[in-house]
Design a protein around this motif. Structure first.
Motif, short mmCIF file in Angstrom:
data_model
loop_
_atom_site.label_atom_id
_atom_site.label_comp_id
_atom_site.label_asym_id
_atom_site.label_seq_id
_atom_site.Cartn_x
_atom_site.Cartn_y
_atom_site.Cartn_z
N TYR A 120 -10.20 -61.55 45.67
CA TYR A 120 -10.87 -62.12 44.51
C TYR A 120 -12.38 -62.18 44.72
O TYR A 120 -13.16 -61.79 43.84
N LEU A 121 -12.82 -62.68 45.88
CA LEU A 121 -14.26 -62.81 46.15
C LEU A 121 -14.95 -61.45 46.12
O LEU A 121 -16.08 -61.34 45.62
N ALA A 122 -14.29 -60.43 46.65
CA ALA A 122 -14.87 -59.08 46.62
C ALA A 122 -15.03 -58.61 45.18
O ALA A 122 -16.09 -58.11 44.78
N LEU A 123 -13.98 -58.79 44.37
CA LEU A 123 -14.02 -58.33 42.98
C LEU A 123 -15.09 -59.05 42.17
O LEU A 123 -15.85 -58.44 41.42
N VAL A 124 -15.18 -60.38 42.32
CA VAL A 124 -16.15 -61.13 41.52
C VAL A 124 -17.57 -60.85 41.99
O VAL A 124 -18.52 -60.80 41.19
N GLY A 125 -17.74 -60.64 43.30
CA GLY A 125 -19.06 -60.30 43.82
C GLY A 125 -19.55 -58.97 43.29
O GLY A 125 -20.68 -58.85 42.79
N TYR A 126 -18.68 -57.95 43.39
CA TYR A 126 -19.04 -56.63 42.86
C TYR A 126 -19.27 -56.67 41.35
O TYR A 126 -20.19 -56.04 40.83
N ALA A 127 -18.42 -57.41 40.64
CA ALA A 127 -18.53 -57.48 39.18
C ALA A 127 -19.86 -58.11 38.76
O ALA A 127 -20.54 -57.60 37.86
N LEU A 128 -20.24 -59.20 39.42
CA LEU A 128 -21.51 -59.84 39.09
C LEU A 128 -22.68 -58.92 39.43
O LEU A 128 -23.61 -58.75 38.63
N GLY A 129 -22.64 -58.34 40.63
CA GLY A 129 -23.73 -57.47 41.06
C GLY A 129 -23.92 -56.28 40.15
O GLY A 129 -25.04 -55.95 39.73
N LEU A 130 -22.81 -55.61 39.80
CA LEU A 130 -22.89 -54.43 38.94
C LEU A 130 -23.29 -54.79 37.52
O LEU A 130 -24.04 -54.05 36.86
N ASN A 131 -22.80 -55.94 37.05
CA ASN A 131 -23.19 -56.38 35.71
C ASN A 131 -24.70 -56.61 35.63
O ASN A 131 -25.36 -56.16 34.68
N ILE A 132 -25.24 -57.28 36.64
CA ILE A 132 -26.69 -57.54 36.66
C ILE A 132 -27.46 -56.22 36.77
O ILE A 132 -28.44 -56.00 36.04
#
Length: 201
Positions: free
Chosen positions: A173-185
């Motif tokens: 979960y932490l990997a997915l949310v971290g990548y999702a936030l980073g890529l979204n930004i």
């Protein structure tokens, strides 16, 4: 994989994730980024509780690692408050309320799988205000620390000996949310003009 290597990965992963936010803290102090207060309050509370839980179980290595994250997250929260960024809307309030419910449920359940689920709920709804903020004002955020957070969680996942929801659910979960936030930004910064940069020209 040897036990020694797993131990190293279990330490290196959280360190990458936590220390990756030191530049974010520096940019918060300088005013380059404007963290969403609701997110950092929820994240500080979640990691703070995890630190106390680890200490109570004499898991000192885990407590040290989550303690570092708590200090950095708490510092970002304090500096955001000192900068006077008090933006708070219904998304922040609703997300924070759900996050708090998740924390209470996490602390009261005795089932390991449900504890992971409630922990994920608490953390995710802590992240929702930052997802919202990075969508409407991407240049107020920085994508690199969140990608590093995803990388750190991925490294932690590699240290898991037996893959299962209880053991691997949270790092995935932490990997997915971290990548999702980073890529979204990252991609929103490409799409949305930086008004501050234009103003200085």
């Amino acid at each position: 994989m040897s036990d020694a290597l797993r131990t190293v990965l279990s330490i290196v992963g959280p360190l990458i994730a936590a220390l990756g936010f030191l530049p974010y803290l520096k940019e918060t102090i300088s005013g380059k980024v404007r963290p969403r207060i609701a997110s950092w309050a929820s994240w500080t509370l979640v990691t703070g509780i995890a630190t106390i839980a680890a200490l109570s179980e004499h898991a000192y290595t885990s407590a040290f690692l989550t303690g570092i994250a708590t200090v950095i997250e708490g510092s970002i929260l304090i500096m955001a408050l000192r900068k006077g960024d008090y933006d708070y809307n219904w998304i922040d309030g609703t997300s924070q309320a759900i996050s708090l419910v998740g924390i209470v449920a996490w602390l009261t359940t005795s089932n390991a799988a449900w504890a992971i689920i409630f922990n994920i709920i608490a953390d995710f709804f802590g992240a929702v205000p930052t997802f919202y903020h990075s969508w409407i004002a991407p240049h107020d955020e920085s994508w690199k620390p969140f990608i590093l957070s995803g990388i750190g969680a991925s490294v932690s996942f590699l240290a898991v000996q037996e893959i299962g929801f209880v053991t691997a659910g949270f790092p995935i979960y932490l990997a997915l949310v971290g990548y999702a936030l980073g890529l979204n930004i990252y991609f929103r910064q490409k799409q949305v003009p930086d008004k501050a940069a234009k103003a200085t020209k």
